[in-house]
Write an enzyme that holds these catalytic residues in place. Structure first.
Site, PDB file in Angstrom:
ATOM      1  N   LYS A 194      -7.035  -4.969  -2.889  1.00 56.92           N
ATOM      2  CA  LYS A 194      -7.755  -5.512  -1.725  1.00 56.92           C
ATOM      3  C   LYS A 194      -8.677  -4.436  -1.162  1.00 56.92           C
ATOM      4  CE  LYS A 194      -3.944  -4.350   1.383  1.00 56.92           C
ATOM      5  NZ  LYS A 194      -4.623  -3.358   2.204  1.00 56.92           N
TER       6      LYS A 194
ATOM      7  N   CYS B 113      -1.785  -2.822   7.803  1.00 56.85           N
ATOM      8  CA  CYS B 113      -1.772  -3.712   6.629  1.00 56.85           C
ATOM      9  C   CYS B 113      -0.483  -4.535   6.529  1.00 56.85           C
ATOM     10  CB  CYS B 113      -2.031  -2.912   5.369  1.00 56.85           C
ATOM     11  SG  CYS B 113      -3.718  -2.248   5.360  1.00 56.85           S
TER      12      CYS B 113
ATOM     13  N   HIS C  65     -10.553   6.965   1.843  1.00 54.66           N
ATOM     14  CA  HIS C  65      -9.185   6.860   1.321  1.00 54.66           C
ATOM     15  C   HIS C  65      -9.135   5.784   0.236  1.00 54.66           C
ATOM     16  CE1 HIS C  65      -9.394   3.649   4.308  1.00 54.66           C
ATOM     17  NE2 HIS C  65      -8.488   3.020   3.588  1.00 54.66           N
TER      18      HIS C  65
ATOM     19  N   ASP D 177       0.792  -1.243   0.000  1.00 53.98           N
ATOM     20  CA  ASP D 177       0.000   0.000   0.000  1.00 53.98           C
ATOM     21  C   ASP D 177       0.824   1.293   0.000  1.00 53.98           C
ATOM     22  OD1 ASP D 177      -1.961  -1.921   0.264  1.00 53.98           O
ATOM     23  OD2 ASP D 177      -2.785  -1.177   2.153  1.00 53.98           O
TER      24      ASP D 177
HETATM   25 ZN   LIG Z   1      -8.328   0.987   3.396  1.00 51.20          ZN
END
Ligand SMILES: [Zn+2]
Length: 231
Positions: free
Chosen positions: A118, A163, A93, A20
């Site tokens: 995801k 994450c 977001h 991410d």
């Molecule tokens: Zn998120």
């Protein structure tokens, strides 16, 4: 938690999982992680050591159930109960197709072999690269790794205590050795989340290393790619 700096050999069955590194998680983004963009030079330094690089991209529908605005009376960073258990609510977001969801423009990893999206199911959040937050809906990543005979994962990116952390824990749960490169991550640190994830790392056998630990002969001809957004 102790961060190991002993030399660690990278081998051809290792995968670097870059979590991410998107605009919304970097300074100026909708859910900015302090110093989020500082992971990029560290990732660039270690990326040439890996034969296989995989990226994840948080990729939400516009009124995703993890967004506070989807819950009347709730505010970002509060908790709510979902059908699958407690869920932190976030500011909007990484909405699909928006600039915030794009990879940071400085990230030069065109050699990446997979972009795994995801969090696209409207009713379920997904911190982990392996399972959504109901802990049972698979993203398919474990099957991808096994079919390609990638047997160990190194994790970097954002955010360390969400994450990256949950991906590392799930990797262990699925039987993959998991190594988090601490200086190539930045944390949100919400309500003790760093201490909590590190306690879980110890219990699960997730290793924590510094990027100086990574050793392997780097092919000098192996160059960085171009910024992903120019693809
Ligand atoms: Zn998120």
């Amino acid at each position: 938690m102790r961060i190991a700096i002993n030399p660690l050999q990278i081998n051809p069955q290792d995968a670097l999982l870059v979590i991410d590194v998107q605009n919304d998680f970097c300074p100026g983004g909708a859910l900015a992680v302090a110093g989020g963009d500082e992971v990029i030079p560290v990732i660039h330094r270690i990326a040439p050591r890996f034969d296989h690089i995989l990226l994840t991209q948080d990729w939400h529908s516009p009124h995703h159930a993890s967004f506070a605005h989807a819950h009347p009376g709730k505010h970002p960073f509060e908790q709510t109960e979902m059908s699958y258990g407690p869920q932190t609510l976030w500011p909007d977001h990484c909405v699909q197709g928006t600039p915030g969801a794009e990879f940071h423009p400085a990230l030069r990893l065109t050699q990446a072999e997979l972009i795994l999206r995801k969090g696209f199911r409207p009713q379920i959040d997904s911190y982990s690269a392996f399972f959504e937050n109901d802990r049972t809906t698979s993203t398919g990543l474990a099957g991808y790794l096994r079919e390609r005979n990638l047997t160990r994962v190194f994790l970097v990116g954002l955010a360390y205590d969400y994450c990256v952390g949950y991906s590392a824990l799930d990797a262990r749960r699925l039987g993959f050795p998991a190594i988090v490169i601490r200086d190539a991550c930045r944390a949100i640190d919400l309500n003790g989340s760093v201490a909590s994830i590190e306690a879980q790392f110890v219990a699960a056998g997730v290793e924590l290393v510094d990027s100086v630990s990574l050793s392997s002969s780097v092919d000098p001809n192996r160059q960085l790619g171009v910024p992903l957004k120019h693809l």
